[in-house]
Scaffold this motif. Structure first.
Motif, PDB file in Angstrom:
ATOM      1  N   SER A   2       0.285  -1.308   0.262  1.00 33.53           N
ATOM      2  CA  SER A   2      -0.234   0.301   0.032  1.00 33.53           C
ATOM      3  C   SER A   2       0.604   1.003  -0.120  1.00 33.53           C
ATOM      4  CB  SER A   2      -0.758   0.151   1.493  1.00 33.53           C
ATOM      5  OG  SER A   2       0.174  -0.125   2.632  1.00 33.53           O
ATOM      6  N   LYS A 416       0.587   4.606   6.762  1.00 35.87           N
ATOM      7  CA  LYS A 416      -0.557   3.947   6.033  1.00 35.87           C
ATOM      8  C   LYS A 416      -1.848   4.125   5.597  1.00 35.87           C
ATOM      9  CE  LYS A 416       3.149  -0.123   5.906  1.00 35.87           C
ATOM     10  NZ  LYS A 416       3.157  -1.215   5.118  1.00 35.87           N
ATOM     11  N   SER A 419      -4.442   1.990   7.442  1.00 35.19           N
ATOM     12  CA  SER A 419      -4.142   1.551   9.612  1.00 35.19           C
ATOM     13  C   SER A 419      -3.509   2.210  10.362  1.00 35.19           C
ATOM     14  CB  SER A 419      -2.451   0.782   7.894  1.00 35.19           C
ATOM     15  OG  SER A 419      -2.095   0.396   9.551  1.00 35.19           O
ATOM     16  N   THR A 421      -1.377   1.524  12.500  1.00 36.32           N
ATOM     17  CA  THR A 421       0.301   1.784  12.724  1.00 36.32           C
ATOM     18  C   THR A 421      -0.020   0.453  13.983  1.00 36.32           C
ATOM     19  OG1 THR A 421       0.727   3.385  14.320  1.00 36.32           O
ATOM     20  CG2 THR A 421       0.162   4.416  11.783  1.00 36.32           C
ATOM     21  N   ASN A 442      -0.793 -10.340   6.512  1.00 36.29           N
ATOM     22  CA  ASN A 442      -1.310 -10.125   5.974  1.00 36.29           C
ATOM     23  C   ASN A 442      -3.662 -11.159   6.348  1.00 36.29           C
ATOM     24  OD1 ASN A 442      -0.813  -8.548   5.210  1.00 36.29           O
ATOM     25  ND2 ASN A 442       0.956  -9.554   3.965  1.00 36.29           N
ATOM     26  N   ALA A 485      -9.252  -8.010  12.507  1.00 41.60           N
ATOM     27  CA  ALA A 485      -7.899  -6.948  12.999  1.00 41.60           C
ATOM     28  C   ALA A 485      -7.126  -7.845  11.004  1.00 41.60           C
ATOM     29  CB  ALA A 485      -7.018  -7.039  13.345  1.00 41.60           C
ATOM     30  N   LYS A 487      -2.538  -8.215  10.378  1.00 43.43           N
ATOM     31  CA  LYS A 487      -1.371  -7.528  10.342  1.00 43.43           C
ATOM     32  C   LYS A 487      -0.526  -8.116   9.297  1.00 43.43           C
ATOM     33  CE  LYS A 487       0.800  -8.150  15.103  1.00 43.43           C
ATOM     34  NZ  LYS A 487       1.496  -8.612  16.230  1.00 43.43           N
ATOM     35  N   ASP A 488       0.414  -6.784   8.860  1.00 46.29           N
ATOM     36  CA  ASP A 488       0.884  -5.987   7.509  1.00 46.29           C
ATOM     37  C   ASP A 488       2.158  -6.745   7.913  1.00 46.29           C
ATOM     38  OD1 ASP A 488       2.089  -4.085   7.793  1.00 46.29           O
ATOM     39  OD2 ASP A 488       1.029  -3.978   7.076  1.00 46.29           O
ATOM     40  N   TYR A 492       2.247  -3.804  10.806  1.00 50.25           N
ATOM     41  CA  TYR A 492       1.479  -2.414  10.554  1.00 50.25           C
ATOM     42  C   TYR A 492      -0.150  -2.821  11.207  1.00 50.25           C
ATOM     43  CZ  TYR A 492       3.770   1.607   9.411  1.00 50.25           C
ATOM     44  OH  TYR A 492       4.333   2.425   9.969  1.00 50.25           O
ATOM     45  N   TRP A 494      -4.408  -3.497  10.668  1.00 52.75           N
ATOM     46  CA  TRP A 494      -5.356  -2.992  10.052  1.00 52.75           C
ATOM     47  C   TRP A 494      -6.948  -3.125  10.924  1.00 52.75           C
ATOM     48  CZ3 TRP A 494      -4.921  -0.467   5.063  1.00 52.75           C
ATOM     49  CH2 TRP A 494      -3.393  -0.109   4.785  1.00 52.75           C
TER      50      TRP A 494
END
Ligand code: WTA
Length: 631
Positions: A2, A416, A419, A421, A442, A485, A487-488, A492, A494
């Motif tokens: 992103s 981002k 997000s 964060t 993800n 949620a 986590k990427d 982070y 989301w």
């Protein structure tokens, strides 16, 4: 990958996270020392899952930390720059509000309010609302504020549950140019509540109201009291307030917050996230009737002796330029609002904000619901002119203060859009699957919090058992907030919306169970199911499916109107459904549970996945048909 934005305030304090990661208890111990305590604590945390007591043995007072500590240096500094919807304005200094709070604390005492008593507050967004709250806190009374958009039945339930002997209200409040008759609503709410002894009435609009034997006028009471009232020395876990919020079961739950831990959380996050400075003009648009208003209009700015703008009315009244006009007029430097408000402003177009001088802004924030990346970018560009960091703060009524946010006051990291964060220092947050195992990056899962934090609710008012089941039973010794949620790869977070039957309508929390029990209490209704479908401005709107009792001959238009009216009087206008669909049956599992997932999918025009557990497939076909016909 992103898109990222490199924008911070140049702060980089790596030590803070290091300390927090190595030992969260001693980290919070350090933070608590930023407050003024009457006596120090003996134990930082007494953790008997799921009950946490912070700073055990310490004594403190919220009102003292909000007011007394600023008197030497800030008594002539503005605390509240208040703007009425009708154009009225007031500038109240720390010195003035200190006097008002002490006087009102004496008023409460004169009416017999004692430490530990509950006091209900049902006021519009006027300075007397924080004054009343801080006065309660001063004498150790537990305030329970009710949003001024809630109905008489909602108030009755809450006053009954909290057993408040005193209610504070106003003759009316302004909303979109009209007077909301708050006092009449209170009269209706308490007709059967004999334990309510006094109703204090603030005259805001001077409209005609009926006066009963319980009523006392705010101004008259204030004329007869001393302006000195020392703050009570209270234990750290003394109940500061109850705030009712919707969950997945019938009636709203009374979230109970304490004092020392809660204030520590707010003092820290206000500094880290908002980078608050003495010269700032802070403006949070939240109504004090919701938790954002409790934490980041009343307590956090006052703890820091900050100057803030407080606005009484609708954000688009008398027209779409009202917010930008306020930002320009008061030279606001930090602006904290909701995605719903931003989507509305964005729809009005760029010309309106572009015609105002918004150059005083240095930091922007959002809260309450996921923010769409395109709205984030609009906020960044059109409002912040690409020079203001944006904090997207995730938290809940129960968490007391923010738990996930970018913290420009202590660090600079790439942003981002969409997000929140990372977690704030000192809390361990992760994303897990149904079994409680961490999911791969993800991958969508459930957000969980693995350790207690200072702003955490003490319990649910009078209901420890419910507190345990709602938040602590899905996963062992983990707090379950009810949010999806992921986590990427960069760690982070989301936030992907609620995983339960709680709706977020324009950022306001409403339970489907509340709506459903309201609808089935109509004599013609056999069953009902409410769900949320996406909406361009409000994020989500409510739709409801209703099955009528056999033999009902009422016209569906008439019924729909009756049901809408019922929801508005039993809950409040914010819970009004966009559409009610009448069907002959609801899709249910073989064990009899309504399949809301399916209703939601139909409302979203989505593919309807697996229906193998359905009791009767025809129900889906019918619901779909009725829905399609009314589109
Ligand atoms: C949602 C409001 C995404 C979430 C402070 C949470 C958010 C619920 C965010 C709590 C955010 C709050 N991004 N979702 N930044 N902030 N939420 O109790 O679903 O009214 O569980 O507290 O709002 O709502 P509440």
């Amino acid at each position: 990958m992103s898109e990222t934005f490199e924008i911070g305030l140049g702060n980089n304090d790596n030590n803070l996270r290091k300390k927090a990661d190595s030992d969260f208890e001693s980290f919070w111990d350090e933070q608590a020392k930023n407050l003024s305590w009457f006596s120090p604590w003996e134990k930082t945390l007494d953790w008997q899952p799921p009950f946490a007591k912070w700073f055990v043995g310490g004594t403190i007072n919220a009102s003292y930390n909000a007011l007394d500590i600023h008197q030497e240096t800030k008594s002539s500094k503005s605390a509240i720059l208040w703007e009425g919807e009708n154009g009225d304005s007031r500038n109240i200094t720390y010195g003035e509000i200190f006097i008002q709070v002490q006087k009102f604390a004496n008023v409460l005492k004169s009416l017999g309010v004692q430490k530990g008593d509950r006091v209900t507050i049902y006021l519009p967004m006027v300075p007397e609302l924080p004054i009343a709250m801080l006065a309660c806190a001063r004498i150790g009374a537990t305030h329970t504020v009710i949003f001024s958009g809630f109905s008489a039945t909602s108030i009755k339930d809450r006053v009954f549950d909290s057993k408040s002997k005193v209610i504070i209200t106003a003759d009316g409040g302004y909303r979109r140019g009209k007077i909301v008759p708050l006092k009449d609503v209170v009269d209706d709410a308490i007709t059967e509540l004999d334990f309510v002894e006094h109703v204090i009435v603030l005259e805001r609009t001077k409209n005609k109201i009926s006066i009963t034997s319980k009523d006392k006028l705010w101004t008259e009471l204030m004329n007869n009291v001393s302006d000195s009232c020392p703050a009570e020395k209270l234990p750290s876990d003394h109940p500061l307030y109850i705030l009712y919020t919707s969950g997945t079961t019938g009636k709203p739950k009374g979230v109970l917050h304490g004092t020392g831990g809660y204030l520590t959380h707010l003092h820290s996050t206000f500094k880290w996230a908002f980078d608050i400075k003495d010269s700032d003009i802070f403006f949070c648009t939240a109504d004090i009737g919701w938790v954002t208003g409790h934490s980041y209009v009343v307590y956090a700015p006052f703890l820091h002796g900050a100057t803030q703008v407080m606005y009484e009315g609708a954000p688009d009244f008398p027209d779409a330029s009202r917010m930008w006009d306020i930002l320009q007029k008061y030279k606001v430097t930090i602006f904290y609002t909701t995605p719903t408000a931003l989507r509305m402003f964005m729809k009005f177009g760029d010309d309106i904000p572009n015609s105002f001088d918004l150059s005083s802004l240095r930091l922007l924030g959002t809260v309450g619901e996921p923010i769409n990346p395109e709205v984030w970018k609009w906020y960044f560009k059109t409002i912040g002119k690409e020079k203001c960091p944006i904090i997207d703060t995730w938290w809940q009524t129960e968490t007391g203060g923010m738990l996930i946010s970018f913290l420009p006051g202590i660090e600079t990291i790439p942003l981002k859009p969409g997000s929140g964060t990372r977690p704030i220092p000192g809390v361990n947050i992760t994303v897990v699957d149904e079994n409680g195992d961490d999911v791969a990056p993800n991958t969508k899962g459930y957000l969980v919090i693995k350790n207690p934090w200072p702003g955490m609710l003490l319990t649910l008012w009078n209901d420890d058992a419910k507190y345990k089941t709602v938040y602590w039973s899905k996963y062992e010794n983990c707090y379950y907030p009810g949010d999806y949620a992921l986590k990427d790869d960069d760690g982070y977070l989301w936030l992907l919306g609620r995983a339960d039957d709680v709706l977020k309508i324009a950022g306001h929390r409403i339970g489907t169970a509340e709506l459903e029990s309201c609808m089935v209490s109509h004599p013609d209704v056999a069953e009902s199911a409410a769900c949320g479908i996406p909406d361009e401005i409000k994020g989500e709107v409510i739709i409801a499916f209703v099955v009528l009792k056999q033999g009902v001959i009422n016209d569906s238009n008439v019924l729909e109107k009756q049901l809408v009216d019922k929801i508005r009087t039993d809950i409040g206008a914010i819970a009004t459904p966009k559409q009610i669909y009448f069907v002959s049956k609801l899709p249910k599992t073989r064990s009899g549970k309504i399949m809301r997932r399916l209703l939601k999918a139909i409302g979203n025009n989505e593919q309807i996945g697996d229906v193998s557990t359905l009791e009767d497939g025809a129900a889906v076909t019918e619901v779909k048909q009725v829905f399609d016909e009314l589109q």
